[in-house]
Motif scaffolding. Structure first.
Motif, PDB file in Angstrom:
ATOM      1  N   THR A  14      13.769   3.992  49.072  1.00  0.00           N
ATOM      2  CA  THR A  14      13.281   4.688  50.524  1.00  0.00           C
ATOM      3  C   THR A  14      11.903   4.565  50.805  1.00  0.00           C
ATOM      4  OG1 THR A  14      14.949   6.237  49.880  1.00  0.00           O
ATOM      5  CG2 THR A  14      13.505   6.668  51.555  1.00  0.00           C
ATOM      6  N   SER A  15      10.807   4.606  49.976  1.00  0.00           N
ATOM      7  CA  SER A  15       9.466   4.743  50.498  1.00  0.00           C
ATOM      8  C   SER A  15       9.075   3.129  50.934  1.00  0.00           C
ATOM      9  CB  SER A  15       8.449   4.939  49.125  1.00  0.00           C
ATOM     10  OG  SER A  15       8.613   4.099  48.047  1.00  0.00           O
ATOM     11  N   ARG A  16       9.745   2.247  50.227  1.00  0.00           N
ATOM     12  CA  ARG A  16       9.248   0.612  50.703  1.00  0.00           C
ATOM     13  C   ARG A  16      10.250   0.573  52.020  1.00  0.00           C
ATOM     14  NH1 ARG A  16      10.838  -2.495  45.274  1.00  0.00           N
ATOM     15  NH2 ARG A  16      11.932  -0.447  45.051  1.00  0.00           N
ATOM     16  N   PHE A  17      11.327   1.342  52.263  1.00  0.00           N
ATOM     17  CA  PHE A  17      12.113   1.059  53.444  1.00  0.00           C
ATOM     18  C   PHE A  17      11.417   1.872  54.574  1.00  0.00           C
ATOM     19  CE2 PHE A  17      15.964   2.740  55.789  1.00  0.00           C
ATOM     20  CZ  PHE A  17      16.181   1.657  56.332  1.00  0.00           C
ATOM     21  N   VAL A  18      11.028   2.778  54.205  1.00  0.00           N
ATOM     22  CA  VAL A  18       9.855   3.734  55.225  1.00  0.00           C
ATOM     23  C   VAL A  18       8.798   2.885  55.836  1.00  0.00           C
ATOM     24  CG1 VAL A  18       8.279   5.744  55.552  1.00  0.00           C
ATOM     25  CG2 VAL A  18      10.775   6.191  54.627  1.00  0.00           C
ATOM     26  N   GLU A  19       8.079   2.109  54.691  1.00  0.00           N
ATOM     27  CA  GLU A  19       6.998   1.592  54.940  1.00  0.00           C
ATOM     28  C   GLU A  19       7.461   0.129  55.864  1.00  0.00           C
ATOM     29  OE1 GLU A  19       3.460   0.354  55.586  1.00  0.00           O
ATOM     30  OE2 GLU A  19       3.824   2.265  54.723  1.00  0.00           O
ATOM     31  N   SER A  20       8.553  -0.470  55.585  1.00  0.00           N
ATOM     32  CA  SER A  20       9.104  -1.448  56.157  1.00  0.00           C
ATOM     33  C   SER A  20       9.225  -1.170  57.635  1.00  0.00           C
ATOM     34  CB  SER A  20      10.043  -1.946  55.757  1.00  0.00           C
ATOM     35  OG  SER A  20      10.741  -3.031  56.363  1.00  0.00           O
ATOM     36  N   ILE A  21       9.777  -0.047  57.875  1.00  0.00           N
ATOM     37  CA  ILE A  21      10.164   0.532  59.168  1.00  0.00           C
ATOM     38  C   ILE A  21       8.754   0.763  60.163  1.00  0.00           C
ATOM     39  CG2 ILE A  21      11.300   2.223  60.636  1.00  0.00           C
ATOM     40  CD1 ILE A  21      13.516   2.463  58.368  1.00  0.00           C
ATOM     41  N   ALA A  22       7.887   1.558  59.486  1.00  0.00           N
ATOM     42  CA  ALA A  22       6.625   1.951  59.897  1.00  0.00           C
ATOM     43  C   ALA A  22       5.919   0.399  60.380  1.00  0.00           C
ATOM     44  CB  ALA A  22       5.712   2.619  59.090  1.00  0.00           C
ATOM     45  N   THR A  23       5.821  -0.221  59.797  1.00  0.00           N
ATOM     46  CA  THR A  23       5.400  -1.679  60.013  1.00  0.00           C
ATOM     47  C   THR A  23       6.005  -2.359  61.078  1.00  0.00           C
ATOM     48  OG1 THR A  23       4.563  -2.083  57.445  1.00  0.00           O
ATOM     49  CG2 THR A  23       4.769  -4.034  58.970  1.00  0.00           C
ATOM     50  N   THR A  24       7.180  -2.130  61.053  1.00  0.00           N
ATOM     51  CA  THR A  24       7.974  -2.776  62.399  1.00  0.00           C
ATOM     52  C   THR A  24       7.532  -1.997  63.622  1.00  0.00           C
ATOM     53  OG1 THR A  24       9.844  -3.387  61.113  1.00  0.00           O
ATOM     54  CG2 THR A  24      10.268  -3.115  63.244  1.00  0.00           C
ATOM     55  N   VAL A  25       7.466  -0.789  63.614  1.00  0.00           N
ATOM     56  CA  VAL A  25       7.062   0.216  64.545  1.00  0.00           C
ATOM     57  C   VAL A  25       5.502  -0.291  65.116  1.00  0.00           C
ATOM     58  CG1 VAL A  25       6.393   2.423  65.467  1.00  0.00           C
ATOM     59  CG2 VAL A  25       8.632   1.978  64.269  1.00  0.00           C
ATOM     60  N   ARG A  26       4.814  -0.565  64.115  1.00  0.00           N
ATOM     61  CA  ARG A  26       3.284  -0.700  64.606  1.00  0.00           C
ATOM     62  C   ARG A  26       3.263  -2.084  65.123  1.00  0.00           C
ATOM     63  NH1 ARG A  26       2.448   1.479  59.257  1.00  0.00           N
ATOM     64  NH2 ARG A  26       1.523   3.639  59.495  1.00  0.00           N
ATOM     65  N   GLY A  27       4.132  -3.163  64.805  1.00  0.00           N
ATOM     66  CA  GLY A  27       4.082  -4.305  65.405  1.00  0.00           C
ATOM     67  C   GLY A  27       4.832  -4.436  66.891  1.00  0.00           C
ATOM     68  N   GLN A  28       5.330  -3.309  67.245  1.00  0.00           N
ATOM     69  CA  GLN A  28       5.944  -3.359  68.541  1.00  0.00           C
ATOM     70  C   GLN A  28       4.845  -2.723  69.497  1.00  0.00           C
ATOM     71  OE1 GLN A  28       9.620  -1.614  68.256  1.00  0.00           O
ATOM     72  NE2 GLN A  28      10.809  -3.326  67.025  1.00  0.00           N
TER      73      GLN A  28
END
Length: 96
Positions: A14-28
């Motif tokens: 889950t922590s990697r999943f959260v970081e992946s989503i956060a990275t996606t949001v930051r890229g938008q």
């Protein structure tokens, strides 16, 4: 509602999943809809959640992301809300 397995969101990754989503949001753009990004990621990760389920989840979630300090906390809060909602769906299906 289709059959779901909410434990997918509770795995140690889950922590990697959260970081992946956060990275996606930051890229938008700055106006990225964090809830939509999280729901899209959850749907992609799950074999049992389909578009009608995501739309229903979107209408049911009541998450105040403004109460969190970081994007990761906001994503975690949304994932927890999704997990809780899916657990309720699993319970209703088991009782039916």
């Amino acid at each position: 509602m289709s059959c779901r397995r909410s434990e997918d969101l509770s795995q140690p990754t889950t922590s990697r999943f959260v970081e992946s989503i956060a990275t996606t949001v930051r890229g938008q753009s700055d106006s990225a809809d964090v809830e939509a990004v999280v729901l899209r990621a959850v749907a992609q990760r799950s074999d049992s959640i389909d578009l009608p389920d995501i739309l229903e989840l979107r209408s049911l979630l009541n998450v105040d992301g403004e109460q969190t300090d970081t994007l990761e906390e906001q994503v975690t809060t949304i994932i927890s809300a999704v997990d809780a909602e899916l657990a309720g769906w699993d319970c209703r299906e088991a009782c039916a």
